[in-house]
Each structure stands twice: as C-alpha cells, then as structure tokens.
Design an enzyme around this catalytic site. Structure first.
Site, PDB file in Angstrom:
ATOM      1  N   SER A 138      47.067  35.441  44.265  1.00 37.63           N
ATOM      2  CA  SER A 138      48.252  36.294  44.340  1.00 37.63           C
ATOM      3  C   SER A 138      48.164  37.097  45.619  1.00 37.63           C
ATOM      4  O   SER A 138      47.067  37.340  46.150  1.00 37.63           O
ATOM      5  CB  SER A 138      48.295  37.240  43.137  1.00 37.63           C
ATOM      6  OG  SER A 138      49.237  38.284  43.332  1.00 37.63           O
ATOM      7  N   TYR A 151      43.922  42.762  36.877  1.00 39.39           N
ATOM      8  CA  TYR A 151      44.642  41.586  37.386  1.00 39.39           C
ATOM      9  C   TYR A 151      44.381  41.372  38.875  1.00 39.39           C
ATOM     10  O   TYR A 151      44.007  40.270  39.301  1.00 39.39           O
ATOM     11  CB  TYR A 151      46.139  41.743  37.138  1.00 39.39           C
ATOM     12  CG  TYR A 151      46.952  40.649  37.789  1.00 39.39           C
ATOM     13  CD1 TYR A 151      46.967  39.362  37.262  1.00 39.39           C
ATOM     14  CD2 TYR A 151      47.697  40.894  38.947  1.00 39.39           C
ATOM     15  CE1 TYR A 151      47.693  38.344  37.868  1.00 39.39           C
ATOM     16  CE2 TYR A 151      48.426  39.890  39.553  1.00 39.39           C
ATOM     17  CZ  TYR A 151      48.417  38.614  39.014  1.00 39.39           C
ATOM     18  OH  TYR A 151      49.131  37.619  39.628  1.00 39.39           O
TER      19      TYR A 151
END
Length: 260
Positions: A138, A151
């Site tokens: 990401s 995350y």
C-alpha cells in the site's frame, strides 16, 4: 500454461487479478474464504477464457493456512509460476479501541500467511529458474500512519520484504514486485468501517491491476499507481520520520469523528 495462485480472489483486486491473468493466458488457482463467490468467479473465467481454474477455500487467518493451501496445490499437481499475495485487510481508529484478536488476525493474514505462501512456492520457482511473486502492499507502507498503526506497519513489512527478496533472487530467475496502491474502489473501506479512511484520489481495480502487471512485465521493484501516490512514496521518506507521522496524524484523524 503458466499457473497463477491468487489469494483474496473472491472480490476486489483479487478478482480483477484473476480476470486479467486469465485473459493473458494463465491457468489459475483461486483462494479465499468465500466458496460461493470463488466458484462463481471460476465458472465465469472458464467460460470467458477457456482456462483451467481451480478453487481452494481457505481462511488465511487460520493456523497453518499456507500449509493447507500448499497441500492442495500438490494434490492438484499445480506448480505455481506466479504468486499474487493479494489477501489482506485493515483496521483503523485508536489502537486501544481495536481488539487484540482483530489485530492478530490482521498480522496473520497481511504478513504471516504472505511469508508462508512465499516459502511454499519459491523453491519450485528457483528449481525451474522461472517465476514471479507479486505482493500487494500500500502507499501507506512509505510512512507511519496514526489510527492505521497496525495496517500501515504490515504494509511496510510487505514492501521491505519484497524489495529484499527481489535483490536475493533477481539473478536466479524469479521476479518480485511490491504493488503499493492508494485508495481503490473495492470493499476494503466497507470492511474497515469508514470511507473516510481513503486518503487521496480513488482508483479502480482495473487501473491498479493493469499497472501492476505492466510493472511486473518490466521487472520493476515496486509500483505506486497514480501520480499523487508516486509523489507520496518518493517525498515522504525524504522528510523527518516524526514530521511525517505528525502530518499523517492530522490527515487521518478524521476517521475518529463521523461528523467531520
């Protein structure tokens, strides 16, 4: 025909990877938790592209999940030429308000299962001196992300793990790519609980997967689809880590207040 194993294949980026790889001539092994959605996708891809598509239903948060998938691959006689480690999920909000169990599952799916599956398929690729691993990270991997602490940290692991493996295996016939998208129009934000977790311009799964496969063809180390994501990836590491974390906190604190 080359065979691709795609995790988290029942929806979103995983389903799009499956579709575009089938169109490119890959046979597929699709894995996720949802048997019905996997079987429906498999039937659609067989009909549309005439490819062999097998389904392995498995929750990657379960203990020993990667070993169970590896056993299924062996039983099917399916050596993997391309591993797409796409499965993953996120949490957001204050760290103390997220349960330890949920964060443990997040670490297991985003990190442990990814590493275990890479262990499972890499020896075969090295023996054939051919293959590729595509890990979905990401743009959050490039910076600390308050209220997305676990995350973003898992995605930082995925990025650095991928870059390290690429250096180890680039002269041994195996390509490794880290895909680092910004917000994508998938079910991720519904699962996380708020669309306010999306920072930046939303892109489509089709755009992201096309960019990823193009980068893999070119043997790129990582790819950040979209100009704003590219800028974030290249500028954030050049600033003080504490400054980046401070700015990131101001941007992401909106997820705490539904009225904002």
């Amino acid at each position: 025909m080359p065979t691709a194993l795609v995790t988290g294949a029942s929806s979103g980026l995983g389903a799009e990877f499956a579709a575009q790889l089938a169109a490119r001539g890959h046979d597929l092994v699709l894995t996720a938790r949802s048997a019905d959605r996997l079987e429906a996708l498999a039937a659609e891809l067989r009909a549309a592209h005439g490819r062999r598509v097998d389904v392995v239903v498995q929750d990657l948060a379960a203990p020993g999940a990667a070993g169970l998938i590896a056993a299924e691959l062996e039983a099917l006689g399916r050596p993997v030429d391309l591993l797409v480690n796409n499965a993953g999920f996120g949490t957001c909000g204050r760290f103390e308000e997220n349960t330890a169990e949920r964060d443990r599952d997040q670490l297991t799916v985003n990190v442990v299962a990814l590493v275990d599956l890479t262990h499972a398929v890499l020896p075969g690729m090295l023996a054939r001196r051919s293959g590729a691993v595509l890990n979905v990270a990401s743009v959050a991997a490039f910076q600390p992300a308050p209220y997305f602490a676990v995350y973003a940290s898992t995605k930082a692991f995925v990025l650095n793990f991928s870059l390290a493996l690429r250096q180890e295996y680039r002269k041994r016939g195996v390509r490794v790519l880290a895909l680092c998208p910004g917000p994508v129009e998938t079910g991720f934000f519904e699962a996380i609980g708020t669309r306010k977790a999306a920072v930046g311009r939303m892109t489509t799964p089709q755009q992201v997967v096309r960019a990823a496969l193009r980068a893999l063809d070119r043997d790129r180390p990582y790819v950040t689809p979209g100009l704003s994501n590219l800028v974030t990836a290249h500028l954030a590491p050049r600033r003080s880590r504490n400054l980046v974390a401070t700015v990131a906190e101001r941007i992401s604190r909106k997820v705490l207040d539904p009225a904002v």
